[in-house]
Structure formats: C-alpha cells, structure tokens
Scaffold this active site. Structure first.
Site, PDB file in Angstrom:
ATOM      1  N   SER A  34     -26.290  47.702  -9.503  1.00  0.00           N
ATOM      2  CA  SER A  34     -26.311  48.825  -8.564  1.00  0.00           C
ATOM      3  C   SER A  34     -24.891  49.167  -8.089  1.00  0.00           C
ATOM      4  O   SER A  34     -24.082  49.594  -8.907  1.00  0.00           O
ATOM      5  CB  SER A  34     -27.247  48.487  -7.397  1.00  0.00           C
ATOM      6  OG  SER A  34     -27.571  49.655  -6.685  1.00  0.00           O
ATOM      7  N   ASP A  67     -36.476  53.201 -12.442  1.00  0.00           N
ATOM      8  CA  ASP A  67     -35.471  53.302 -11.373  1.00  0.00           C
ATOM      9  C   ASP A  67     -35.362  54.753 -10.917  1.00  0.00           C
ATOM     10  O   ASP A  67     -35.094  55.639 -11.718  1.00  0.00           O
ATOM     11  CB  ASP A  67     -34.131  52.812 -11.952  1.00  0.00           C
ATOM     12  CG  ASP A  67     -33.023  52.691 -10.917  1.00  0.00           C
ATOM     13  OD1 ASP A  67     -33.128  53.280  -9.826  1.00  0.00           O
ATOM     14  OD2 ASP A  67     -32.039  51.987 -11.216  1.00  0.00           O
ATOM     15  N   HIS A 106     -35.722  50.038  -9.569  1.00  0.00           N
ATOM     16  CA  HIS A 106     -34.305  49.677  -9.440  1.00  0.00           C
ATOM     17  C   HIS A 106     -34.122  48.171  -9.250  1.00  0.00           C
ATOM     18  O   HIS A 106     -33.262  47.557  -9.887  1.00  0.00           O
ATOM     19  CB  HIS A 106     -33.744  50.430  -8.226  1.00  0.00           C
ATOM     20  CG  HIS A 106     -32.271  50.319  -8.037  1.00  0.00           C
ATOM     21  ND1 HIS A 106     -31.359  50.845  -8.912  1.00  0.00           N
ATOM     22  CD2 HIS A 106     -31.536  49.744  -7.045  1.00  0.00           C
ATOM     23  CE1 HIS A 106     -30.120  50.610  -8.483  1.00  0.00           C
ATOM     24  NE2 HIS A 106     -30.213  49.945  -7.352  1.00  0.00           N
TER      25      HIS A 106
END
Lengths: 374, 374
Positions: free
Chosen positions: A153, A320, A353
């Site tokens: 991320s 995601d 995610h």
C-alpha cells in the site's frame, strides 16, 4: 520464537522538504538480519498507511501480534533474514504518533522555535520526502545500494517513488497493493473525506486542538472507520459484519440509531483511537492524495516509468478498491513496452486491499522466487 | 419531441408505517401511456436514491435533461408507453424535498399537530412502507395487478420488496443494480458515513435546523459527494477527475488545501445542494441501511426469496461497489434452486453502479425481450 524487535532512531538535523522548508527530523527504525561486509544484502521495507517500522518480530514474546509482515519476513521466510538485512523506518507524520513504539516527526512534534506543536504549520510531506528520509538512514548505515525496496500500500507507493527518483539505487522493487500514482477514486474515499469531516468538526480548530479540553475524537473515529471500510471489500464485510434483524431495535426507531453491525465496527475502530493523532492522520491522507510519481515530469507518467531500472514485481489484489489491480497490470505492461522489466502477479482474496498485508501466503512463494533470481 | 411529463399527487389520510405510527401522507407521481380497459398493462417504475417520480419525458421541451430512465421508457422504447401504462411515485422522505418537481412527506413536512416540521420525530420508513404507499396509489388508480415492478438501485430494492411482500401482485420484477438486502459494505459507505458526519456537525442540531440561521450545508455537500464517489468506480473517476500536477498549488501548501480534481467534484456536487434537504437525505440513508427483505422472516433470506412468484430479471453491473453483481448473481441462482424463475444479466461498464441509470443501452434489448415474453 519470534524475531526480537528493537526500535532505534535516527536524526536528520536539517531535513529539506520538497516544498522548500528545512526542519530537524527524528524517526524510528527497526532492522532484522545482518548487513554483510560488502553491504549489498539490504532490503528496504516500507510500511503501510497506519502501520510503523515494526514490520516483523515481537518486542516481547508476550506481544499479542508480531510486526505487520511477519508472514513474509524472518529466518527461512520469503524475505529471509538469514540472507538479507531488512531495514524499515517510521514515516514522517506517522499516524500512530501516540504509540510508544513509534518515533516520528510531524504536526504533534514540538517546534523548537516556538516551544509548541507545529500543528498545521508542519510542511505537507510528499512521498518523495519519505523516500529522502529513508535515504538519509541508509547513508547513516553505510548502505549505498539496495537489493530491493518493497512494501504494501503506502509502502508500494514509496517503492515506486524510490525506483523513479533513484533508479540506480536498487536491483528490484516489489510494490504490493499499490500504484505509482494514487487513483483519484481512492483519494476521495477515504482520504479527502477525512479532511472534509475535520473541517466540519469545530473541535478540530484547524489542527490547534492539542491544548484544548475538547478533542476531535469523533472525527478521528470516523476517519479510522472509513479507512477500514475502504481497505476491505463488500464480500468480507458481508461475512464479518452480519445483520441481526431479530435483535436490532435502535436503527428502526431513529435515523440516528444504529444496527448491531454498525456497533461492531465501532468497537473494532475504538481499539486504535488511543494511538492515533488526527493531524498526523490527515497529513498522511494529504500525502497520499497528492501522490503521483509523474509530478516532476509535468504529469507525464511514461516519462516517470521510463526512468525505472529496477526489476519490478507488482502484486495487486483483484478485489482492491483503493488501488485497482487493473491499473497495476496496465503499469507493468507499460513499463515493459517502454523497455523495462516488470511483472504483475495479481492475487485473489475476499479481503480486497488488505490481502497484501494479511494474506502473505498468497504471494510469499512468488517473492522468494523473484528475490532468488536477482 | 419528448414525452410530456406532468406531476400529479395522491394522499393517504392515515398511512400506517411498519413501526406502528400513523400519519397523513401526500406524494407526487407521474404516469406515461394509457391504462387499458382490463387495467392489466401497468408497469410500476421505482426511482433511485436521489431521484424522483420523473422517470422519463420532460416537463417542458426546454428542460436540459429528461427523466432519469428516458433511454428505457417511451414510445417504441424497451418499456413501450404505447403498450404499457407506466406509473412512478415520489418516495417517502424524498431527498429532493426542496425540488419544486418533487412532492413528498418527511422530516421537512409540517406536522399538523404541532405546526412545525417533524424533523427527527418523523418515523423511519422501511422499504416496505415505500411499497405500501405505492400500493395505495395503485388502488386509487384502480390497478390490482401489475405487469412488472422495476427500477434501478433503490428502485431495485423496492422491486425485490414488492415481490416478497405481495407475490401475487405482479407478473415480473426487473431489479436493476440492486439486491434484496443492502450489503453492509455499501451501508457504511456512503450511508452510515452521512449520518455520522451529521452527528459531528453542530449545525445539524439533531435535525432541528429548519428555523436556524446556520444550516448544515457542509455536511450536505459531503453527503452528496460521498454518494457520487460510491455510485461510480475507480476507472470512471480516473478519466473524469484528472490530476493537474503542473497547475495545482494549494494541495501541496496545506493539508487543508485541495487539488483541482477535488475542486471539480465540489463544483459538480454544488449543483444539487439547493434541491436537497439533509434530514430527508439521512432518512433515505437509514431506510437503505435497514433494508433486508428477510426481516419479517427472522433474517432467513431463503424464506423471503421462496415467496417470490414473479419472474425475475436481475441486471447488476460488474464494477458496482454498492450492490456487488456477485451477490445479485447468487440470489438469482438461489431463487431458481428454491423453485422460482430468475435470471441474472450482468452488464460491463466503467460507470460502475451508475451504468444501471445512465447506460440503459447496455440492457434495453434484454428488457424488451423479457417483457415481450410475459
């Protein structure tokens, strides 16, 4: 037996931000494994939005959980600490500014010139600034070249930024669940929302709440909730936050009442509240919102991607919603088209995610193989 | 030449809500086409969250846009107004309470007993209550059986609710981009968020803002924005709200500054602000959040779905984040498994959820064929 985690810190007496401001900066970091004599076995790991340099191991065996990527990093694991020297640093404006295991510099830090917290007078860091703090740390450790930069991320975003800004500095990058510019959809939700809610909350006082009796905690709670929602996806939420139509009452009696599934998420969010500073959270939101590796090239993403010399293993997650896998896939194809060396390895998980953080078993074999070929 | 739209209204002097309260209700509606002598050619169309009974046509030829499903409804179109009599009613607590073309009853309505707006004393409608207001209208029009109930999003939710509550009342339902219980993920984002932001805003005053100088307009703006974001998806936003890294300044100078892509969305949202009442918006949020056709059956979704006698054509959109197409697909398979007659026809569009409203060309042929076989 977990790896033993020890927090250290480093200082940059006069750190120059991209915006032109210069301030003293002190940040925490952790290392695992041993730097070899040639100093060529280092891997830089970069943490995600609300995490810290605690990327694996435990401070004490009794810690309830190890560092965030413990499934990936350790002796004999994909990022093998018997082969590699792993370095991970706390970000500027780290969200967990109230966590005793985080060392960061940001709005909560006392400005030595005024004796008061910087609050919103702290400069807005770019991801490139985060990269540059890490570059200082590596220099202090005597490391001039990295085996790889990797992270999930925000850590992926930083990995992309590293490869564009300092293309000769590493053999490879492994951006997991992250893109080289923040998709605007994931910028509004939940990052810009957070900033807009703070503006509505009178307790926020444009960031000057540190010495006030009333704290903007409801805004902080909502920020944390919005991030949790966006970081997972519909299927995971459906099985985790079940409706209870038989027991629920308040949500039918008043528009301000809640269903039990809403109360359940509130309770989970509440666990993080004591450790997070709202200003630091909003700064990290703005840093992400502004993130685009093509900025120095006038928005020309091809120009930025063409600079990358590192081998790229990009690992997106198909459900995601923050960093869509289709965009990551397109970027790796584009890099190859531009003469680079990039591969996309999408994973499938109902966690969306968060699979890139919580389900390392879905890609650890791929990371191991990729690193072994460098 | 567009179809001519005319707003009419109907009254229910003592409408009984599911919660037990009884109030006078007045709602707007529009009709298109002609009810035949047998009164068996009626199709009930139900509008989406922030729309109204203006489902097609124009009030005046100079109107900039026709009703929301004009691509689908009209002479010679899939829902052919030369064959069918189309009825569409304004919902209880319609968001557009300040729109002169909306007639609704909700928190903004003056309570005849107090002479003041109900505000949060208005009962929280369930989707079943919305169905029951429409049933009253149909009775007033002399319609005892419907060819079909159809609508996008909230209109789909209402179609499912109709089929479960009154299974003998229609031949078919066509729920477009909607599920028979609201997925909790799409409940948090953006519906519960809206309610939580209002609680943080001191200008909201628990809904008692009507006679106040300061109005909770910033909260309303954010509610509208959050709905816009959730109703589309990442790809559409990426091409519509482009970054301009060369021109942007404010977002790099302050955490509270904005990028031009954020300003652009603000400007689009602002167009809706004059027409929407915040309480009505929040009520519609809560009605959606609470929506689950299985509620009268203790949460047993099979028990609810097994009641459906109507033929079902469900049309989800594959990139929809609010009502995931996978859930719609599963529901139609489940209905078939339970002995019913259901079909799922997913569409692909970068508009995500909004494809069901804005891109009727992706499924109008399917609707035409389905209706022709009833």
């Amino acid at each position: 037996m977990s790896l033993k985690s020890v927090k250290q810190s480093f200082e940059i007496p006069a750190f120059s931000f991209t915006c032109g401001r210069t301030l003293p900066v002190r940040l925490g970091y952790e290392t695992y494994g041993t730097l070899n004599e040639a100093k060529d076995n280092a891997i830089l790991v970069v943490h995600y939005f609300s995490a810290s340099s605690h990327c694996c191991g435990k401070y004490q065996e009794s810690d309830p959980l190890p560092g965030f990527w413990d499934g990936l990093i350790g002796p004999g694991k994909a990022v093998d600490t018997e082969k590699y020297f792993v370095v991970c640093a706390d970000n500027l404006c780290n969200c967990g500014a109230k966590n005793p295991n985080v060392i960061t510099t940001g709005p909560m830090t006392v400005n030595p010139e005024t004796g008061k917290p910087y609050a919103l007078d702290f400069p807005v860091p770019e991801v490139l600034d985060v990269v540059n703090t890490q570059k200082h740390l590596l220099e202090q450790l005597g490391i001039t070249h990295l085996k790889a930069v990797m992270g999930p991320s925000f850590g992926a975003m930083t990995s992309w930024q590293w490869a564009v800004a300092y293309p000769d500095m590493m053999d490879a990058i492994i951006p997991v669940i992250g893109t080289p510019k923040l998709p605007v959809w994931g910028g509004f939700n939940p990052l810009q929302y957070a900033i807009k809610v703070a503006k509505i909350d009178p307790k926020f006082r444009r960031g000057n709440y540190y010495d006030q009796e009333e704290q903007p905690t409801d805004t902080l709670r909502l920020c944390l909730e919005m991030m949790n929602v966006a970081a997972f996806q519909a299927g995971y939420y459906e099985r985790t936050y079940k409706r209870d139509v038989s027991a629920d009452r308040a949500c039918y009696e008043s528009v301000l009442g809640q269903a039990s599934f809403e109360d359940k998420l509130d309770a989970i969010v509440e666990l993080s509240v004591p450790f997070v500073d709202l200003n630091h959270w909003l700064y990290t939101c703005r840093t992400c919102l502004n993130y685009d590796v093509s900025r120095p090239y006038g928005g020309d993403l091809d120009a930025a991607l063409a600079r990358i010399k590192a081998k790229v293993l990009a690992i997106p997650s198909r459900l995601d919603v923050l960093h869509p896998w289709q965009f990551v896939d397109w970027v790796t194809q584009r890099i190859t088209w531009l003469g680079g060396n990039a591969e996309c390895y999408p994973i499938d998980s109902d966690l969306g995610h968060m699979a890139g953080i919580l389900e390392t078993f879905r890609f650890d074999h791929k990371v191991r193989d990729f690193l072994s070929r460098l």
